[in-house]
Design a protein around this motif. Structure first.
Motif, PDB file in Angstrom:
ATOM      1  N   LEU A 100      66.548 -25.719 -43.897  1.00 25.28           N
ATOM      2  CA  LEU A 100      66.491 -27.118 -44.143  1.00 25.28           C
ATOM      3  C   LEU A 100      65.190 -26.462 -44.522  1.00 25.28           C
ATOM      4  CD1 LEU A 100      67.199 -30.083 -44.826  1.00 25.28           C
ATOM      5  CD2 LEU A 100      66.048 -30.247 -42.382  1.00 25.28           C
ATOM      6  N   ILE A 134      72.415 -34.589 -39.233  1.00 20.88           N
ATOM      7  CA  ILE A 134      71.081 -34.849 -40.085  1.00 20.88           C
ATOM      8  C   ILE A 134      71.656 -34.701 -41.363  1.00 20.88           C
ATOM      9  CG2 ILE A 134      69.192 -32.857 -41.395  1.00 20.88           C
ATOM     10  CD1 ILE A 134      68.326 -33.209 -38.263  1.00 20.88           C
ATOM     11  N   THR A 169      59.549 -32.544 -42.049  1.00 21.36           N
ATOM     12  CA  THR A 169      58.992 -31.919 -41.142  1.00 21.36           C
ATOM     13  C   THR A 169      57.649 -31.693 -41.379  1.00 21.36           C
ATOM     14  OG1 THR A 169      61.125 -30.605 -40.598  1.00 21.36           O
ATOM     15  CG2 THR A 169      59.056 -29.663 -40.222  1.00 21.36           C
ATOM     16  N   SER A 226      63.590 -26.293 -39.887  1.00 18.59           N
ATOM     17  CA  SER A 226      63.346 -26.949 -40.521  1.00 18.59           C
ATOM     18  C   SER A 226      62.306 -26.739 -41.046  1.00 18.59           C
ATOM     19  CB  SER A 226      63.399 -28.411 -39.021  1.00 18.59           C
ATOM     20  OG  SER A 226      62.821 -29.256 -40.039  1.00 18.59           O
TER      21      SER A 226
END
Length: 134
Positions: A16, A82, A67, A100
């Motif tokens: 991600l 998510i 994040t 992440s």
């Protein structure tokens, strides 16, 4: 690569990340499993900055956020969804993982309509996760 390994295998890292437009998106990277033995192929040793365990109760959901620091997330129990700004979602079940790294772009001010991802617990089992800092 060890001469006991005749070809390299790869571990697919689901990531991600923050795209060039500042929005979170999914991508995949290949981590070579070029060490070890044919019966137990290994990647190179990766540094980590520690780990945390988390339990999120039934009904947990987060607002959009980025994040703070890149980290691996492993789902140990329950189910996690998510969501991205484009409306897409991805579900992670026990044994699933992702890296992440959708950090806020340098110099940007967080905008909940542009940046980051949201998450929520799914089903009737609390969500248990393991975070490993990169």
């Amino acid at each position: 690569m060890s001469d006991t390994l005749d070809h390299t295998l790869y571990f697919t890292q689901v990531r991600l990340v923050t795209g060039a437009d500042g929005r979170a998106c999914w991508e995949e990277a290949q981590i070579p499993l070029d060490q070890g033995k044919p019966q137990a192929r290994l990647s190179a040793l990766m540094a980590s900055g520690g780990f945390q365990l988390r339990e999120s109760p039934v009904g947990f959901r987060s607002d959009f956020h980025c994040t703070g620091e890149p980290q691996w997330l492993f789902v140990i129990g329950g189910a996690m969804e998510i969501g991205l700004q484009d409306g897409s979602t991805r579900v992670f079940l026990p044994g699933d993982h992702f890296y992440s790294a959708d950090v806020l772009p340098a110099g940007a001010t967080f905008d909940a309509k542009v940046h980051g991802h949201c998450s929520r617990q799914l089903g009737q089992v609390p969500l248990r996760t393991l975070f490993v800092r990169a």
